[in-house]
Design an enzyme around this catalytic site. Structure first.
Site, PDB file in Angstrom:
ATOM      1  N   SER A  23       0.827  -1.209   0.000  1.00 29.01           N
ATOM      2  CA  SER A  23       0.000   0.000   0.000  1.00 29.01           C
ATOM      3  C   SER A  23       0.861   1.258   0.000  1.00 29.01           C
ATOM      4  CB  SER A  23      -0.904   0.016   1.228  1.00 29.01           C
ATOM      5  OG  SER A  23      -2.033  -0.788   1.067  1.00 29.01           O
ATOM      6  N   ALA A  58       0.712   8.549  -1.396  1.00 25.60           N
ATOM      7  CA  ALA A  58      -0.192   9.594  -1.872  1.00 25.60           C
ATOM      8  C   ALA A  58       0.615  10.832  -2.248  1.00 25.60           C
ATOM      9  CB  ALA A  58      -1.213   9.924  -0.789  1.00 25.60           C
ATOM     10  N   TYR A 183     -10.248  12.876   2.801  1.00 24.47           N
ATOM     11  CA  TYR A 183      -9.524  13.831   1.981  1.00 24.47           C
ATOM     12  C   TYR A 183     -10.483  14.467   0.968  1.00 24.47           C
ATOM     13  CZ  TYR A 183      -5.713  11.411   4.305  1.00 24.47           C
ATOM     14  OH  TYR A 183      -4.899  10.865   5.259  1.00 24.47           O
ATOM     15  N   ARG A 231      -9.346   4.465  -4.642  1.00 22.38           N
ATOM     16  CA  ARG A 231      -9.490   4.046  -3.243  1.00 22.38           C
ATOM     17  C   ARG A 231     -10.682   4.781  -2.644  1.00 22.38           C
ATOM     18  NH1 ARG A 231      -5.975   2.284   1.489  1.00 22.38           N
ATOM     19  NH2 ARG A 231      -4.563   1.591  -0.163  1.00 22.38           N
ATOM     20  N   LEU A 302      -5.421  -4.614   8.502  1.00 25.34           N
ATOM     21  CA  LEU A 302      -5.060  -5.666   9.451  1.00 25.34           C
ATOM     22  C   LEU A 302      -5.042  -7.050   8.812  1.00 25.34           C
ATOM     23  CD1 LEU A 302      -6.604  -4.655  12.900  1.00 25.34           C
ATOM     24  CD2 LEU A 302      -4.234  -4.519  12.122  1.00 25.34           C
ATOM     25  N   ARG A 325       1.485  -1.167   7.117  1.00 24.42           N
ATOM     26  CA  ARG A 325       2.352  -1.229   8.306  1.00 24.42           C
ATOM     27  C   ARG A 325       3.003  -2.600   8.457  1.00 24.42           C
ATOM     28  NH1 ARG A 325      -2.155   1.822   9.475  1.00 24.42           N
ATOM     29  NH2 ARG A 325      -1.795   3.880  10.413  1.00 24.42           N
TER      30      ARG A 325
END
Length: 370
Positions: A23, A58, A183, A231, A302, A325
């Site tokens: 990502s 981004a 956003y 997205r 996750l 992450r």
């Protein structure tokens, strides 16, 4: 039997060697919007992870579209040249396909980096004017938000187009428009942040107008053979906000306009959101959009275990999985996933001796005898 996770996926003329995506992850390490040596290290490491796709963080389409002053940008040629250097480096030893996420941060902008708790910075301190669908401020970010005018809407569409052209010139394989997480495009979509009374506010069709104008304009200049996705925050996680049903409606419109995939994320619009975060908590959104719209989806949130990722694909809940992450914590996650699922990991030649078979006594003995 070959695992789904390590099977190829073709969108338009592009074939991803497997269904693991890295990502986009903001690094707040740019210099005047230009990629730096940090990006070479960061993206270079992820490019040899064995993932089938790596997405550049981004990237702002204009200066007001930044979150922080250290964000990547693509509104001038110097920024394009700096990023081209990074992508060229990453391609040398990677099987991955490289994409880029375009965004405008909207009402959340003009803040310090995450490690400084996103403290708002005023224009007197070197900050910039913040724009949203309406003049509703995001709590704790900025006290003043300017409603994006119709002229500003047209200019922003043009800025997305110009940035997309530069992304193509750099040689990016695919493109993703960021319409999630509170956003700018999500500001227009959500009734919680859009109280306009013109053709860009009110009804669902009106609230979708600006994001669809951006998508149409970018798709018109993005090469036909290259995939392009979007997205979405599939839900605001708050009563009266953007919903999964709204996301299905928008995804149908996007598909009809040439959208190749939807990354199904969620939240970020309002502080009051009520999210129960747990493994796979966003996967049902990818599944619903995939089933109801008939468009490929990417599941996020996750996803940490190889079997977990494999099951998502095997159960037809999504077409790819994306890790963020988890990839920072374990940049060789795809290697370990391949070994666990009985597949052969993709190693650059310089790292071949790290393969587990190179540590076996019989293998090493045979090498010495040769």
């Amino acid at each position: 039997m070959t695992s789904q996770l390590f099977s190829p996926l073709t969108l338009r003329n592009l074939t991803f060697p497997n269904r693991i995506m890295v990502s986009p992850m903001g690094q707040c390490s740019a210099d005047k919007g230009c990629a730096t040596d940090w990006h070479i290290m960061h993206l270079g490491s992820l490019s040899v992870s064995g993932a089938g796709a790596v997405v550049v963080e981004a990237t702002a389409v204009n200066p007001n579209g930044r979150n922080t002053s250290l964000d990547l940008g693509l509104w001038n040629d110097q920024q394009a040249d700096a990023l081209a250097r990074v992508i060229q480096f990453c391609r040398q030893h990677s099987v991955a396909k490289f994409g880029l996420q375009l965004w405008h941060v909207g009402r959340k902008g003009s803040v310090l980096p995450a490690w400084e708790r996103h403290r708002p910075i005023s224009q007197e301190e070197g900050g910039w004017e913040v724009f949203g669908a309406s003049d509703i401020a995001y709590p704790g970010r900025n006290e003043k938000v300017s409603m994006l005018s119709k002229e500003g809407i047209r200019k922003t569409v043009d800025d997305f187009v110009a940035a997309a052209r530069r992304a193509d010139q750099i040689g990016l394989d695919f493109l993703e428009v960021h319409g999630a997480h509170g956003y700018l495009l999500h500001n227009f979509l959500s009734p919680l942040t859009n109280n306009r009374d013109d053709e860009y506010g009110g009804s669902l069709q009106n609230r979708m107008r600006f994001p669809l104008e951006v998508f149409d304009a970018v798709r018109s200049v993005w090469p036909e053979e290259k995939p392009m996705g979007m997205r979405l925050s599939a839900t605001d996680w708050y009563e009266g906000g953007w919903s999964v049903e709204d996301s299905v409606a928008l995804s149908k419109e996007l598909k009809s306009r040439g959208c190749d995939y939807i990354t199904a994320s969620s939240g970020g619009s309002v502080r009051e959101q009520q999210i129960e975060i747990k493994p796979n908590y966003q996967v049902p959104f990818a599944e619903i959009i995939r089933r109801e719209v008939g468009i490929p989806t990417i599941a996020v949130g996750l996803i940490t275990e190889p079997k977990q990722a494999e099951d998502i694909l095997q159960n037809d809940q999504a077409d790819m999985v994306a890790l963020a992450r988890g990839m920072i914590y374990n940049p060789r996650w795809p290697w370990h996933a391949a070994m666990e699922l009985g597949e052969e990991p993709t190693f650059p030649v310089q790292y071949e001796r790290a393969h587990p078979t190179m540590r076996r006594h019989d293998f090493l003995k045979s090498r010495r005898e040769v």
